[in-house]
Design a protein around this motif. Structure first.
Motif, PDB file in Angstrom:
ATOM      1  N   CYS A  59       1.233  -1.568  -0.038  1.00  0.00           N
ATOM      2  CA  CYS A  59       0.335  -0.279  -0.109  1.00  0.00           C
ATOM      3  C   CYS A  59       0.567   0.689  -0.246  1.00  0.00           C
ATOM      4  O   CYS A  59       1.786   1.171   1.026  1.00  0.00           O
ATOM      5  N   ASP A  60       0.202   1.984  -0.988  1.00  0.00           N
ATOM      6  CA  ASP A  60       1.342   3.497  -0.940  1.00  0.00           C
ATOM      7  C   ASP A  60       0.842   4.450   0.167  1.00  0.00           C
ATOM      8  O   ASP A  60      -0.461   3.810   0.407  1.00  0.00           O
ATOM      9  N   CYS A  61       1.523   5.591   0.532  1.00  0.00           N
ATOM     10  CA  CYS A  61       1.091   6.158   1.485  1.00  0.00           C
ATOM     11  C   CYS A  61       0.295   7.741   1.563  1.00  0.00           C
ATOM     12  O   CYS A  61      -1.085   8.166   1.125  1.00  0.00           O
ATOM     13  N   ASP A  62       1.780   8.551   0.411  1.00  0.00           N
ATOM     14  CA  ASP A  62       0.531   9.380  -0.205  1.00  0.00           C
ATOM     15  C   ASP A  62      -0.269   9.773  -0.543  1.00  0.00           C
ATOM     16  O   ASP A  62      -0.224   9.091  -2.481  1.00  0.00           O
ATOM     17  N   GLY A  63      -1.279  10.515  -0.536  1.00  0.00           N
ATOM     18  CA  GLY A  63      -2.988   9.936  -1.838  1.00  0.00           C
ATOM     19  C   GLY A  63      -3.166   9.206  -1.325  1.00  0.00           C
ATOM     20  O   GLY A  63      -4.602   8.597  -1.985  1.00  0.00           O
ATOM     21  N   VAL A  64      -3.001   7.715  -0.389  1.00  0.00           N
ATOM     22  CA  VAL A  64      -3.647   6.761  -0.374  1.00  0.00           C
ATOM     23  C   VAL A  64      -4.373   6.690   1.106  1.00  0.00           C
ATOM     24  O   VAL A  64      -5.651   6.479   1.323  1.00  0.00           O
TER      25      VAL A  64
ATOM     26  N   GLY B 128      -2.530   2.203  -5.100  1.00  0.00           N
ATOM     27  CA  GLY B 128      -1.545   3.793  -4.791  1.00  0.00           C
ATOM     28  C   GLY B 128      -2.592   4.473  -5.707  1.00  0.00           C
ATOM     29  O   GLY B 128      -3.829   3.977  -5.503  1.00  0.00           O
ATOM     30  N   ASP B 129      -1.994   5.856  -5.328  1.00  0.00           N
ATOM     31  CA  ASP B 129      -3.396   6.991  -6.649  1.00  0.00           C
ATOM     32  C   ASP B 129      -2.643   7.099  -7.154  1.00  0.00           C
ATOM     33  O   ASP B 129      -3.477   7.815  -8.387  1.00  0.00           O
ATOM     34  N   ARG B 130      -0.301   7.293  -7.852  1.00  0.00           N
ATOM     35  CA  ARG B 130      -0.312   7.570  -8.636  1.00  0.00           C
ATOM     36  C   ARG B 130      -0.557   6.214  -9.896  1.00  0.00           C
ATOM     37  O   ARG B 130       0.531   5.136  -9.705  1.00  0.00           O
TER      38      ARG B 130
ATOM     39  N   THR C 143       3.654   5.773 -11.320  1.00  0.00           N
ATOM     40  CA  THR C 143       4.173   4.609 -10.866  1.00  0.00           C
ATOM     41  C   THR C 143       3.958   3.841  -9.533  1.00  0.00           C
ATOM     42  O   THR C 143       3.825   2.300  -9.923  1.00  0.00           O
ATOM     43  N   ASP C 144       2.678   3.833  -9.469  1.00  0.00           N
ATOM     44  CA  ASP C 144       2.308   2.533  -8.200  1.00  0.00           C
ATOM     45  C   ASP C 144       1.213   1.182  -9.015  1.00  0.00           C
ATOM     46  O   ASP C 144       1.590   0.454  -9.566  1.00  0.00           O
ATOM     47  N   MET C 145       0.873   1.634 -10.326  1.00  0.00           N
ATOM     48  CA  MET C 145       0.128   0.923 -10.807  1.00  0.00           C
ATOM     49  C   MET C 145       1.321   0.559 -11.945  1.00  0.00           C
ATOM     50  O   MET C 145       1.467  -0.737 -12.362  1.00  0.00           O
TER      51      MET C 145
HETATM   52 MG   LIG Z   1       1.277   8.525  -3.639  1.00  0.00          MG
END
Ligand SMILES: [Mg+2]
Length: 307
Positions: free
Chosen positions: A27-32, A247-249, A252-254
């Motif tokens: 799990c990503d943190c910022d934005g999630v 993730g939200d980005r 990067t995340d996907m």
């Molecule tokens: Mg993020």
């Protein structure tokens, strides 16, 4: 209309099918989970519920401004259940990388204290964090600072005390081909609490140094595969086929999820929007297809009633 192969997790059947497909969550943190100092409503309850269902959670963030302990405190303050072994900020992955290559020498940091503290824990000396003592009106005619010959790496992260002298020093070290050039991550921006305000990310600094020196950085954050190697180094039992990246980005995340054979879940509480997701899905370019998730939701909280 969205392409039919991207699943909106907005009903019980879809969420049940989704949850049965993974054991691990990265799990990503910022934005999630949060935006700066504000928790995203429902995120702690949703992750804690998934944990109570037996899912194992890894917190993986490109953010290098803090140490693992500092991120753990932030998570606990917001009500997330978490422990230190689950935390992977890019400050920590930088320390793991330097350990793995048996690095010896000093590190010049264009970034925040999180990197310096994680390096200190593995006995690597560093400097550069905070304001630079060189006068801020420094100009090319004053090229009089000395370079430390023991600097064998430059690490770049988010630096809100960036100055022209600091950039000049980083470029000067990197110009030496024997000096490692590390990007803790290449995020273009950071999530902002005001949508009209753009917060430049480390990618801006990394690109500047690459332009000046003609060198390419070693990128230790998402979407690179090294970040997943780091997680596997600490959690060797993790099975990519039974892991979902949240993730939200999209860029990067996907992409990180696809690059490492993980399932992908986009939450639209941070940088990437529904419209961008649709644009990527409709693109013919293979690099754009890497940004397309298998699942999406407006927020983590959207799936909570169906768990
Ligand atoms: Mg993020």
């Amino acid at each position: 209309m969205k392409p039919s192969n991207i699943i909106d997790l907005n009903d019980r059947k879809a969420v049940e099918d989704f949850v049965n497909r993974f054991d691990y969550i990265i799990c990503d943190c910022d934005g999630v989970l949060w935006i700066d100092k504000d928790v995203i409503p429902g995120a702690p309850q949703t992750l804690n519920k998934l944990r109570s269902l037996g899912k194992k959670i890894i917190f993986a963030t490109n953010n290098s401004t803090k140490t693992r302990e500092e991120f753990l405190n932030k998570l606990k303050t917001f009500g997330f259940v978490a422990n230190l072994k689950e935390l992977f900020p890019s400050s920590y992955t930088t320390a793991i990388y330097l350990q793995m290559i048996k690095f010896s020498g000093k590190v010049y940091i264009l970034g925040s204290s999180g990197i310096a503290k994680e390096l200190a824990k593995v006995h690597i000396e560093s400097f550069g964090v905070g304001p630079d003592e060189t006068p801020s009106n420094w100009s090319p005619g004053m090229a009089d600072f000395d370079l430390d010959p023991n600097v064998k790496a430059v690490a770049v992260g988010f630096d809100n005390q960036l100055s022209f002298p600091k950039l000049a020093k980083a470029c000067s070290y990197v110009k030496n081909p024997k000096c490692l050039f590390i990007a803790t991550n290449r995020d273009e921006t950071y999530p902002s609490s005001k949508p009209e305000v753009v917060v430049p990310g480390p990618g801006a600094l990394v690109s500047a140094i690459e332009t000046v020196t003609g060198r390419e950085s070693i990128s230790l954050g998402k979407p690179g595969t090294f970040f997943f190697d780091c997680i596997r180094y600490i959690h060797p039992e993790i099975d990519p086929k039974r892991t979902v990246m949240i993730g939200d980005r999209l860029t990067t995340d996907m992409v990180f999820g696809h690059n490492n054979g993980l399932k992908t879940f986009h939450v639209q509480t941070g940088i990437g929007t529904f419209e961008e997701m649709i644009d990527f899905a409709r693109s013919d370019k293979s690099e754009d297809q890497l940004c397309v998730p298998e699942y999406y939701a407006k927020s983590l909280a959207q799936i909570l009633p169906f768990l």
